[in-house]
Design a protein around this motif. Sequence first.
Motif, PDB file in Angstrom:
ATOM      1  N   TYR A  13       0.855  -1.190   0.000  1.00 47.20           N
ATOM      2  CA  TYR A  13       0.000   0.000   0.000  1.00 47.20           C
ATOM      3  C   TYR A  13       0.884   1.230   0.000  1.00 47.20           C
ATOM      4  CZ  TYR A  13      -3.885  -3.062   1.217  1.00 47.20           C
ATOM      5  OH  TYR A  13      -4.831  -4.052   1.210  1.00 47.20           O
ATOM      6  N   LEU A  15       1.255   4.832   1.006  1.00 48.63           N
ATOM      7  CA  LEU A  15       0.657   5.812   1.914  1.00 48.63           C
ATOM      8  C   LEU A  15       1.495   7.079   1.840  1.00 48.63           C
ATOM      9  CD1 LEU A  15       0.094   3.420   4.958  1.00 48.63           C
ATOM     10  CD2 LEU A  15      -1.675   4.216   3.375  1.00 48.63           C
ATOM     11  N   LEU A  20       3.764   0.605   2.520  1.00 40.17           N
ATOM     12  CA  LEU A  20       3.442  -0.329   3.583  1.00 40.17           C
ATOM     13  C   LEU A  20       3.323  -1.719   2.961  1.00 40.17           C
ATOM     14  CD1 LEU A  20       1.066   0.295   6.491  1.00 40.17           C
ATOM     15  CD2 LEU A  20       1.113  -1.927   5.366  1.00 40.17           C
ATOM     16  N   ALA A  22       1.997  -4.914   3.306  1.00 36.71           N
ATOM     17  CA  ALA A  22       1.011  -5.694   4.062  1.00 36.71           C
ATOM     18  C   ALA A  22       1.303  -7.187   3.934  1.00 36.71           C
ATOM     19  CB  ALA A  22      -0.389  -5.376   3.559  1.00 36.71           C
ATOM     20  N   PRO A  41      -0.541 -11.563  14.925  1.00 38.59           N
ATOM     21  CA  PRO A  41      -1.079 -10.380  15.607  1.00 38.59           C
ATOM     22  C   PRO A  41      -1.856  -9.481  14.652  1.00 38.59           C
ATOM     23  CG  PRO A  41       1.316 -10.256  15.437  1.00 38.59           C
ATOM     24  CD  PRO A  41       0.931 -11.591  14.929  1.00 38.59           C
ATOM     25  N   SER A  42      -2.591  -8.564  15.215  1.00 42.74           N
ATOM     26  CA  SER A  42      -3.341  -7.583  14.441  1.00 42.74           C
ATOM     27  C   SER A  42      -2.379  -6.799  13.543  1.00 42.74           C
ATOM     28  CB  SER A  42      -4.051  -6.652  15.425  1.00 42.74           C
ATOM     29  OG  SER A  42      -4.743  -5.675  14.726  1.00 42.74           O
ATOM     30  N   GLY A  43      -2.776  -6.628  12.291  1.00 40.65           N
ATOM     31  CA  GLY A  43      -1.946  -5.878  11.348  1.00 40.65           C
ATOM     32  C   GLY A  43      -0.863  -6.688  10.674  1.00 40.65           C
ATOM     33  N   SER A  44      -0.849  -8.031  10.889  1.00 38.36           N
ATOM     34  CA  SER A  44       0.240  -8.852  10.343  1.00 38.36           C
ATOM     35  C   SER A  44       0.000  -9.289   8.899  1.00 38.36           C
ATOM     36  CB  SER A  44       0.471 -10.070  11.243  1.00 38.36           C
ATOM     37  OG  SER A  44      -0.705 -10.843  11.355  1.00 38.36           O
ATOM     38  N   GLY A  45      -1.206  -9.020   8.361  1.00 35.63           N
ATOM     39  CA  GLY A  45      -1.454  -9.353   6.953  1.00 35.63           C
ATOM     40  C   GLY A  45      -2.473 -10.456   6.729  1.00 35.63           C
ATOM     41  N   LYS A  46      -3.109 -10.939   7.781  1.00 36.13           N
ATOM     42  CA  LYS A  46      -4.044 -12.071   7.659  1.00 36.13           C
ATOM     43  C   LYS A  46      -5.206 -11.749   6.718  1.00 36.13           C
ATOM     44  CE  LYS A  46      -4.981 -12.172  12.098  1.00 36.13           C
ATOM     45  NZ  LYS A  46      -4.223 -10.972  12.558  1.00 36.13           N
ATOM     46  N   SER A  47      -5.853 -10.617   6.952  1.00 36.56           N
ATOM     47  CA  SER A  47      -7.016 -10.271   6.124  1.00 36.56           C
ATOM     48  C   SER A  47      -6.594  -9.943   4.689  1.00 36.56           C
ATOM     49  CB  SER A  47      -7.788  -9.104   6.723  1.00 36.56           C
ATOM     50  OG  SER A  47      -8.383  -9.496   7.946  1.00 36.56           O
ATOM     51  N   THR A  48      -5.441  -9.314   4.552  1.00 34.95           N
ATOM     52  CA  THR A  48      -4.928  -9.022   3.207  1.00 34.95           C
ATOM     53  C   THR A  48      -4.746 -10.331   2.441  1.00 34.95           C
ATOM     54  OG1 THR A  48      -3.792  -7.093   4.093  1.00 34.95           O
ATOM     55  CG2 THR A  48      -3.062  -7.888   1.940  1.00 34.95           C
TER      56      THR A  48
HETATM   57  N1  ADP Z   1      -6.588  -0.581   2.243  1.00 35.18           N
HETATM   58  C1  ADP Z   1      -5.470  -0.413   2.950  1.00 35.18           C
HETATM   59  N2  ADP Z   1      -4.709   0.703   2.793  1.00 35.18           N
HETATM   60  C2  ADP Z   1      -3.584   0.871   3.504  1.00 35.18           C
HETATM   61  N3  ADP Z   1      -3.097  -0.014   4.392  1.00 35.18           N
HETATM   62  C3  ADP Z   1      -3.813  -1.139   4.587  1.00 35.18           C
HETATM   63  C4  ADP Z   1      -5.028  -1.403   3.890  1.00 35.18           C
HETATM   64  N4  ADP Z   1      -5.510  -2.605   4.293  1.00 35.18           N
HETATM   65  C5  ADP Z   1      -4.643  -3.053   5.202  1.00 35.18           C
HETATM   66  N5  ADP Z   1      -3.632  -2.183   5.396  1.00 35.18           N
HETATM   67  C6  ADP Z   1      -2.476  -2.358   6.291  1.00 35.18           C
HETATM   68  O1  ADP Z   1      -1.843  -3.581   5.971  1.00 35.18           O
HETATM   69  C7  ADP Z   1      -1.396  -4.257   7.150  1.00 35.18           C
HETATM   70  C8  ADP Z   1      -2.045  -5.629   7.235  1.00 35.18           C
HETATM   71  O2  ADP Z   1      -3.449  -5.457   7.479  1.00 35.18           O
HETATM   72  P1  ADP Z   1      -4.453  -6.685   7.632  1.00 35.18           P
HETATM   73  O3  ADP Z   1      -4.188  -7.649   6.538  1.00 35.18           O
HETATM   74  O4  ADP Z   1      -5.817  -6.121   7.735  1.00 35.18           O
HETATM   75  O5  ADP Z   1      -3.963  -7.299   9.024  1.00 35.18           O
HETATM   76  P2  ADP Z   1      -4.683  -8.364   9.993  1.00 35.18           P
HETATM   77  O6  ADP Z   1      -5.891  -8.907   9.297  1.00 35.18           O
HETATM   78  O7  ADP Z   1      -3.624  -9.399  10.266  1.00 35.18           O
HETATM   79  O8  ADP Z   1      -5.036  -7.612  11.244  1.00 35.18           O
HETATM   80  C9  ADP Z   1      -1.742  -3.353   8.310  1.00 35.18           C
HETATM   81  O9  ADP Z   1      -0.615  -2.566   8.626  1.00 35.18           O
HETATM   82  C10 ADP Z   1      -2.852  -2.489   7.755  1.00 35.18           C
HETATM   83  O10 ADP Z   1      -2.895  -1.247   8.398  1.00 35.18           O
END
Ligand code: ADP
Length: 237
Positions: A13, A15, A20, A22, A41-48
């Motif tokens: 991403y 910014l 960043l 992800a 942990p939160s923010g580690s890339g799981k949802s991405t």
């Molecule tokens: N649309 C986006 N734009 C910018 N940064 C993003 C976006 N989506 C996720 N991130 C960043 O990417 C990283 C991984 O996010 P995410 O995959 O949601 O983590 P998790 O699901 O493990 O909590 C985080 O630092 C988050 O802030």
Amino acid sequence: MVLIEARDISKIYQLGDTELRALDRVSVIIEKGEFLAIMGPSGSGKSTFMNIVGCLDIPTSGQYLLEEVDVGKLTRDELAHIRNQKLGFVFQGFNLLPRTSALENVQLPMLYNSVPLKERNEKAIAALKTVGLEGREHHHPNQLSGGQQQRVAIARAIVNQVPVILADEPTGNLDTHTSIEIMELFQKLNVEAGITIILVTHEPDIATYSRRIIRFLDGHLVSDKPTIEDQKGLRKG
Ligand SMILES: Nc1ncnc2c1ncn2[C@@H]1O[C@H](COP(=O)(O)OP(=O)(O)O)[C@@H](O)[C@H]1O
Ligand SMILES: [Mg+2]
């Protein structure tokens, strides 16, 4: 048989001036029939990672293959078709339509490919029965408990007979007892229907229902072990 193959996937991403990462060069193979948990942990890339696997997002670089098809080469329409036919989504917040019956919620994925009404009804009723909600077809989400709402969402996920369910923190809004029931349902769908389950969770107890755990940290895939091995590691630490 390989179901999912991520080859060196990164998601970056932009910014402002900073990048960043992800996801950073993640490679992983998931076979048909697996029950996989994704932790970190939160923010580690799981949802991405889940969004890419679910064809909701595309990587900045690297290749993603679903049933040997290179998803990066598909058109928008082809992606929508794959999402509808191959992937069932289950979310933490259930994501049901309010003021709409359980039956109609479960029918939604079939509207896309214009299944006739009679068949739509039969399949939705069967899916609700599979998740233990026989007799609740005409209840609206606000007339159902959290666990029942998540069952409706799972019925909606499986109604097109998809090979894989992607569940992002599906028990995050549920109490312990209900979480166990939902995990037993995923286990049943995995064992009896052969559906591949890919589940994000940060709860070790929930992850024990899987057979393999991969862990993310700062966008890197840092661990990939059978669940038993992963849990042993935890106890030592
Ligand atoms: N649309 C986006 N734009 C910018 N940064 C993003 C976006 N989506 C996720 N991130 C960043 O990417 C990283 C991984 O996010 P995410 O995959 O949601 O983590 P998790 O699901 O493990 O909590 C985080 O630092 C988050 O802030
Ligand atoms: Mg997340």
